[in-house]
Each structure stands twice: as structure tokens, then as C-alpha cells.
Design a protein around this motif. Structure first.
Motif, short mmCIF file in Angstrom:
data_model
loop_
_atom_site.label_atom_id
_atom_site.label_comp_id
_atom_site.label_asym_id
_atom_site.label_seq_id
_atom_site.Cartn_x
_atom_site.Cartn_y
_atom_site.Cartn_z
N SER A 43 0.83 -1.21 0.00
CA SER A 43 0.00 0.00 0.00
C SER A 43 0.87 1.26 0.00
CB SER A 43 -0.92 0.02 1.22
OG SER A 43 -1.85 -1.04 1.14
N GLU A 85 -7.02 1.10 -0.79
CA GLU A 85 -7.30 -0.01 0.11
C GLU A 85 -8.40 0.42 1.08
OE1 GLU A 85 -4.09 -0.79 2.81
OE2 GLU A 85 -4.53 -2.92 2.87
N ASP A 161 -5.70 -1.39 -4.99
CA ASP A 161 -5.07 -1.91 -3.78
C ASP A 161 -6.00 -2.92 -3.11
OD1 ASP A 161 -3.61 -2.42 -1.52
OD2 ASP A 161 -3.25 -0.32 -1.01
N GLU A 162 -5.69 -4.19 -3.27
CA GLU A 162 -6.44 -5.30 -2.68
C GLU A 162 -7.95 -5.23 -2.97
OE1 GLU A 162 -5.15 -7.39 0.39
OE2 GLU A 162 -3.37 -6.24 0.89
MG LIG Z 1 -1.97 -2.81 2.14
#
Ligand SMILES: [Mg+2]
Ligand SMILES: Nc1ncnc2c1ncn2[C@@H]1O[C@H](COP(=O)(O)OP(=O)(O)O)[C@@H](O)[C@H]1O
Length: 237
Positions: A43, A85, A161-162
Motif C-alpha cells: 500500500s 485499500e 489496492d487489494e
Molecule cells: Mg496494504
């Protein structure tokens, strides 16, 4: 053509070094994935690229220009858009209002209809709920909204992000399918994931990040077949 280039980038939080001398490239048209365990610095790397977090050394180039010190909002104007994220949607705004916000950096924001329609084609669930408040959406729907909002900026590079974090299995499949579709439409994607299996099978190339450093790189297929990757990230061996 190289679209994004990080050279020897380090990022600190106070005295903690989260990213150490990271070098990576993303070529136009690719899906590149960055995989790594919790706390590896994924991140932080994304924040450095989007400009939310300054780098302490090294440089970032985008589309041939040095953007290392460029303000985050101006990076959006250049074509870098991030779905952060934890989703980061506006809970007190409707889906439509959230999508509008994603286009704030665009100069041609008078007619957003085509992009809104495009987002609704990718995510029909959002269309059905367009007047619903963001905060009342399910986790999967919020994730769709976060990606949709990032797309409203018409990015050349989409940072994810994810996107699969905390999602039910049927949503995970769907999100990855849509990422591939967005890429096929011409958007370059940098994807951070803990779901290494899915990410590596979707990505053209991948980097493995361990405690702030790149330890391995290759095509998605190569890393899927790599024994140490299998053991550490794919839960086999
Ligand atoms: Mg992360
Ligand atoms: N705001 C912050 N303040 C201090 N340390 C942070 C902050 N954000 C992340 N870190 C630290 O930086 C390292 C990398 O974190 P992060 O980039 O979030 O990893 P990842 O996304 O791979 O899980 C971790 O050790 C984490 O504790």
C-alpha cells in the motif's frame, strides 16, 4: 512503451522504512501485480505512486516525465487514478454522487453520462442502486463503487489496492474478471493483492515484495509455477 517507472524508491513513516530502494516498471497495456504479505509495503508503494505519501529518495516517472514531486491531484489529471485499500468511498453520498466525485480532476466534466454508463455496464449492480447511499452498500458493492469511481477519471493507469479483500467468493471472481475487462479496453493496471493465485493468473507480469524490497519478478505464469512462491503465497508445497 514504459508508462510507469519507479527507480530506487524509498518511503519512510518517521523513522520506519516501509519501502527500500524499490525499482519497477509498468508498460502501457499491461496488468502488473505486486504481491506480498501483510506489511510488506504494497500500500505504501501505491501511495507513493498516487502521491499521497512522499518518497524519501528515488524517482517516479510517468509517461516519460518525472512526477516524483508532483501533487496528488495533478497526478490524477495526468492519468493516474487509485481505488484505495479499504475502499474509501463517501458513505453519505449516493452511488451517482460518488461517481461524479471521481471525475473531479477532469476538464471535460460537463458530460459524464458516457462514463457513468460505462461503469454501469461493468457493474450492473451499481445501476440498480444508483440512488442508494454508499455507506449502505455491501462490501462487494462498495468495492465495485471504488473501482467505478476511479474509472470516472478516465485513467491511463489504474491503481487497485487489494480489490478482493474481504469479499465473498462470487464477488472475488467477478472483480478479477472485470479487472481483465478494463485492461482489455485499454487501461493499464497495477494491482496489489494478497490473493496471489488470482492476481498472478490475471497479470502479465508480477513483482514480489518482501519487507519493502522486491525479491522476485517474472511473468504471472512464471511466478505461479515457482516453488518458493507456491509455498509462501499459494498455500501449496
Ligand atoms: Mg496494504
Ligand atoms: N501511517 C503509517 N504510519 C507508520 N507506519 C506505517 C503506516 N502505514 C504503514 N506503515 C508501516 O509500513 C509498513 C508497510 O505497510 P503497508 O504499505 O501498509 O503494507 P502492505 O500494504 O503490504 O500490507 C508496515 O510495517 C506498516 O506497519
Amino acid at each position: 512503451m514504459t508508462l510507469l517507472e519507479l527507480s530506487d524508491v524509498s518511503v519512510h513513516y518517521g523513522r520506519i522504512q516501509a519501502v527500500s530502494g524499490l525499482t519497477l516498471t509498468v508498460n502501457e497495456g499491461e496488468i502488473v501485480t505486486l504481491i506480498g504479505a501483510n506489511g510488506a509495503g504494497k500500500s505504501t508503494t501505491m501511495r507513493a505512486i498516487s502521491g499521497i505519501r512522499p518518497v524519501s529518495s528515488g524517482s517516479i516517472r510517468f509517461d516519460g516525465e518525472d512526477i516524483t514531486k508532483l501533487r496528488a491531484d495533478l497526478r490524477v489529471v495526468r492519468g493516474i487514478s487509485q481505488a484505495p485499500e479499504g475502499r474509501g468511498i463517501f458513505p453519505g453520498m449516493t452511488i451517482l454522487e460518488n461517481l461524479d466525485m471521481g471525475a473531479y480532476a477532469r476538464k471535460d466534466r460537463k458530460n459524464l453520462e458516457p462514463e457513468i454508463e460505462h461503469v454501469f455496464e461493468l457493474f450492473p449492480r451499481l445501476k440498480e442502486r444508483k440512488s442508494q447511499m454508499g455507506g449502505t452498500l455491501s462490501g462487494g458493492e462498495q468495492q465495485m463503487l471504488a473501482i467505478g469511481r476511479a474509472l470516472m477519471a478516465k485513467p491511463r493507469l489504474l491503481l487497485l489496492d487489494e480489490p478482493s479483500m474481504g469479499l465473498a467468493p462470487q464477488f472475488i471472481q467477478q472483480i478479477f474478471r472485470i479487472i481483465t475487462e478494463i485492461n482489455k479496453e485499454g487501461t493499464t493496471v497495477l494491482l496489489v493483492e494478497q490473493n496471489a493465485q488470482q492476481a498472478l493468473s490475471r497479470a502479465h507480469r508480477a513483482y514480489v515484495l518482501e519487507t519493502g524490497e522486491i525479491t522476485k519478478t517474472g511473468t504471472g505464469r512464471e511466478l505461479l509455477a515457482d516453488d518458493s512462491i507456491k509455498e509462501a503465497y499459494l498455500g501449496v508445497g
